[in-house]
Design a protein around this motif. Sequence first.
Motif, PDB file in Angstrom:
ATOM      1  N   LEU A   3       2.910  84.952  37.620  1.00  0.00           N
ATOM      2  CA  LEU A   3       3.233  83.532  37.538  1.00  0.00           C
ATOM      3  C   LEU A   3       1.966  82.707  37.679  1.00  0.00           C
ATOM      4  O   LEU A   3       1.153  82.965  38.559  1.00  0.00           O
ATOM      5  CB  LEU A   3       4.214  83.152  38.647  1.00  0.00           C
ATOM      6  CG  LEU A   3       5.507  83.949  38.693  1.00  0.00           C
ATOM      7  CD1 LEU A   3       6.258  83.683  39.982  1.00  0.00           C
ATOM      8  CD2 LEU A   3       6.383  83.609  37.499  1.00  0.00           C
ATOM      9  N   GLN A   4       1.807  81.715  36.825  1.00  0.00           N
ATOM     10  CA  GLN A   4       0.635  80.845  36.846  1.00  0.00           C
ATOM     11  C   GLN A   4       1.094  79.400  36.888  1.00  0.00           C
ATOM     12  O   GLN A   4       1.650  78.893  35.910  1.00  0.00           O
ATOM     13  CB  GLN A   4      -0.224  81.096  35.602  1.00  0.00           C
ATOM     14  CG  GLN A   4      -1.473  80.239  35.525  1.00  0.00           C
ATOM     15  CD  GLN A   4      -2.534  80.689  36.503  1.00  0.00           C
ATOM     16  OE1 GLN A   4      -2.706  81.876  36.755  1.00  0.00           O
ATOM     17  NE2 GLN A   4      -3.242  79.726  37.065  1.00  0.00           N
ATOM     18  N   ALA A   5       0.880  78.752  38.002  1.00  0.00           N
ATOM     19  CA  ALA A   5       1.282  77.353  38.161  1.00  0.00           C
ATOM     20  C   ALA A   5       0.118  76.429  37.837  1.00  0.00           C
ATOM     21  O   ALA A   5      -1.041  76.760  38.096  1.00  0.00           O
ATOM     22  CB  ALA A   5       1.756  77.102  39.578  1.00  0.00           C
ATOM     23  N   SER A   6       0.429  75.286  37.287  1.00  0.00           N
ATOM     24  CA  SER A   6      -0.592  74.288  36.973  1.00  0.00           C
ATOM     25  C   SER A   6       0.044  72.905  36.969  1.00  0.00           C
ATOM     26  O   SER A   6       1.269  72.770  37.000  1.00  0.00           O
ATOM     27  CB  SER A   6      -1.236  74.581  35.615  1.00  0.00           C
ATOM     28  OG  SER A   6      -0.263  74.525  34.590  1.00  0.00           O
ATOM     29  N   GLY A   7      -0.804  71.884  36.914  1.00  0.00           N
ATOM     30  CA  GLY A   7      -0.302  70.525  36.775  1.00  0.00           C
ATOM     31  C   GLY A   7      -0.416  69.668  38.025  1.00  0.00           C
ATOM     32  O   GLY A   7      -0.086  68.489  37.987  1.00  0.00           O
ATOM     33  N   GLY A   8      -0.870  70.247  39.118  1.00  0.00           N
ATOM     34  CA  GLY A   8      -1.019  69.451  40.329  1.00  0.00           C
ATOM     35  C   GLY A   8      -2.149  68.452  40.197  1.00  0.00           C
ATOM     36  O   GLY A   8      -2.944  68.492  39.265  1.00  0.00           O
ATOM     37  N   GLY A   9      -2.213  67.536  41.148  1.00  0.00           N
ATOM     38  CA  GLY A   9      -3.270  66.545  41.125  1.00  0.00           C
ATOM     39  C   GLY A   9      -2.982  65.429  42.094  1.00  0.00           C
ATOM     40  O   GLY A   9      -2.102  65.533  42.958  1.00  0.00           O
ATOM     41  N   LEU A  10      -3.744  64.357  41.939  1.00  0.00           N
ATOM     42  CA  LEU A  10      -3.610  63.184  42.798  1.00  0.00           C
ATOM     43  C   LEU A  10      -2.865  62.098  42.039  1.00  0.00           C
ATOM     44  O   LEU A  10      -3.205  61.785  40.892  1.00  0.00           O
ATOM     45  CB  LEU A  10      -4.993  62.688  43.195  1.00  0.00           C
ATOM     46  CG  LEU A  10      -5.063  61.378  43.984  1.00  0.00           C
ATOM     47  CD1 LEU A  10      -4.369  61.535  45.332  1.00  0.00           C
ATOM     48  CD2 LEU A  10      -6.517  60.949  44.152  1.00  0.00           C
ATOM     49  N   VAL A  11      -1.865  61.517  42.675  1.00  0.00           N
ATOM     50  CA  VAL A  11      -1.072  60.464  42.052  1.00  0.00           C
ATOM     51  C   VAL A  11      -0.695  59.446  43.112  1.00  0.00           C
ATOM     52  O   VAL A  11      -0.572  59.795  44.301  1.00  0.00           O
ATOM     53  CB  VAL A  11       0.181  61.063  41.374  1.00  0.00           C
ATOM     54  CG1 VAL A  11       1.109  61.687  42.396  1.00  0.00           C
ATOM     55  CG2 VAL A  11       0.909  60.028  40.534  1.00  0.00           C
ATOM     56  N   GLN A  12      -0.519  58.208  42.710  1.00  0.00           N
ATOM     57  CA  GLN A  12      -0.096  57.177  43.646  1.00  0.00           C
ATOM     58  C   GLN A  12       1.400  57.262  43.890  1.00  0.00           C
ATOM     59  O   GLN A  12       2.163  57.740  43.032  1.00  0.00           O
ATOM     60  CB  GLN A  12      -0.450  55.794  43.098  1.00  0.00           C
ATOM     61  CG  GLN A  12      -1.945  55.502  43.123  1.00  0.00           C
ATOM     62  CD  GLN A  12      -2.239  54.060  42.767  1.00  0.00           C
ATOM     63  OE1 GLN A  12      -1.471  53.426  42.052  1.00  0.00           O
ATOM     64  NE2 GLN A  12      -3.357  53.543  43.255  1.00  0.00           N
ATOM     65  N   ALA A  13       1.816  56.779  45.025  1.00  0.00           N
ATOM     66  CA  ALA A  13       3.241  56.730  45.345  1.00  0.00           C
ATOM     67  C   ALA A  13       3.988  55.986  44.239  1.00  0.00           C
ATOM     68  O   ALA A  13       3.521  54.946  43.741  1.00  0.00           O
ATOM     69  CB  ALA A  13       3.464  56.049  46.684  1.00  0.00           C
ATOM     70  N   GLY A  14       5.131  56.534  43.864  1.00  0.00           N
ATOM     71  CA  GLY A  14       5.903  55.959  42.775  1.00  0.00           C
ATOM     72  C   GLY A  14       5.584  56.559  41.418  1.00  0.00           C
ATOM     73  O   GLY A  14       6.300  56.316  40.442  1.00  0.00           O
ATOM     74  N   GLY A  15       4.510  57.310  41.349  1.00  0.00           N
ATOM     75  CA  GLY A  15       4.093  57.915  40.092  1.00  0.00           C
ATOM     76  C   GLY A  15       4.803  59.215  39.803  1.00  0.00           C
ATOM     77  O   GLY A  15       5.722  59.625  40.513  1.00  0.00           O
ATOM     78  N   SER A  16       4.356  59.868  38.730  1.00  0.00           N
ATOM     79  CA  SER A  16       4.988  61.099  38.261  1.00  0.00           C
ATOM     80  C   SER A  16       3.950  62.171  37.980  1.00  0.00           C
ATOM     81  O   SER A  16       2.791  61.873  37.659  1.00  0.00           O
ATOM     82  CB  SER A  16       5.785  60.833  36.969  1.00  0.00           C
ATOM     83  OG  SER A  16       6.811  59.894  37.182  1.00  0.00           O
ATOM     84  N   LEU A  17       4.378  63.402  38.093  1.00  0.00           N
ATOM     85  CA  LEU A  17       3.586  64.552  37.695  1.00  0.00           C
ATOM     86  C   LEU A  17       4.540  65.587  37.117  1.00  0.00           C
ATOM     87  O   LEU A  17       5.722  65.630  37.494  1.00  0.00           O
ATOM     88  CB  LEU A  17       2.855  65.185  38.886  1.00  0.00           C
ATOM     89  CG  LEU A  17       1.534  64.599  39.364  1.00  0.00           C
ATOM     90  CD1 LEU A  17       1.067  65.337  40.601  1.00  0.00           C
ATOM     91  CD2 LEU A  17       0.478  64.642  38.271  1.00  0.00           C
ATOM     92  N   ARG A  18       4.014  66.435  36.234  1.00  0.00           N
ATOM     93  CA  ARG A  18       4.798  67.553  35.748  1.00  0.00           C
ATOM     94  C   ARG A  18       4.042  68.846  36.027  1.00  0.00           C
ATOM     95  O   ARG A  18       2.919  69.026  35.552  1.00  0.00           O
ATOM     96  CB  ARG A  18       5.094  67.444  34.250  1.00  0.00           C
ATOM     97  CG  ARG A  18       6.083  68.509  33.788  1.00  0.00           C
ATOM     98  CD  ARG A  18       6.452  68.396  32.328  1.00  0.00           C
ATOM     99  NE  ARG A  18       5.416  68.931  31.448  1.00  0.00           N
ATOM    100  CZ  ARG A  18       5.630  69.300  30.191  1.00  0.00           C
ATOM    101  NH1 ARG A  18       6.852  69.180  29.676  1.00  0.00           N
ATOM    102  NH2 ARG A  18       4.647  69.757  29.453  1.00  0.00           N
ATOM    103  N   LEU A  19       4.669  69.706  36.782  1.00  0.00           N
ATOM    104  CA  LEU A  19       4.110  71.025  37.048  1.00  0.00           C
ATOM    105  C   LEU A  19       4.636  72.021  36.028  1.00  0.00           C
ATOM    106  O   LEU A  19       5.778  71.904  35.574  1.00  0.00           O
ATOM    107  CB  LEU A  19       4.476  71.496  38.460  1.00  0.00           C
ATOM    108  CG  LEU A  19       4.103  70.567  39.616  1.00  0.00           C
ATOM    109  CD1 LEU A  19       4.472  71.232  40.939  1.00  0.00           C
ATOM    110  CD2 LEU A  19       2.647  70.187  39.584  1.00  0.00           C
ATOM    111  N   SER A  20       3.801  72.978  35.681  1.00  0.00           N
ATOM    112  CA  SER A  20       4.193  74.035  34.768  1.00  0.00           C
ATOM    113  C   SER A  20       4.030  75.382  35.439  1.00  0.00           C
ATOM    114  O   SER A  20       3.121  75.579  36.244  1.00  0.00           O
ATOM    115  CB  SER A  20       3.330  74.004  33.501  1.00  0.00           C
ATOM    116  OG  SER A  20       3.478  72.788  32.806  1.00  0.00           O
TER     117      SER A  20
END
Length: 117
Positions: A3-20
């Motif tokens: 399994l290889q996870a990716s997509g993390g990072g820094l985001v402001q509150a209220g924002g969105s991210l998509r992990l894969s």
Amino acid sequence: VQLQASGGGLVQAGGSLRLSCAASGRTFSSYAVGWFRQVPGKEREFIAAISRSDSIAYYADSVKARFTISGDNAKNTVYLQMNSLKPEDTAVYYCTAGTGIRPADYWGQGTLVTVSS
């Protein structure tokens, strides 16, 4: 199963991210895939999981209605769409695979999500 996870990072509150979570291994199609997260010094927390056979999804109450788990069987990839992020969502997120509604037989490396206030 790898399994290889990716997509993390820094985001402001209220924002969105998509992990894969990209998976490989000939038996992968028979497993459910899930996400857990962990804050240093705390227990790992189940977030979401999806059944590969019928695409039924399960969520922790803390993320229900904000996070969506989905899969692309052709790409052997599972996604975690995270909306309305809160500072308390800050953690290392782990992709997992296995049996049951909280699959935890196989673990990928984590990806860090940081939500700033």
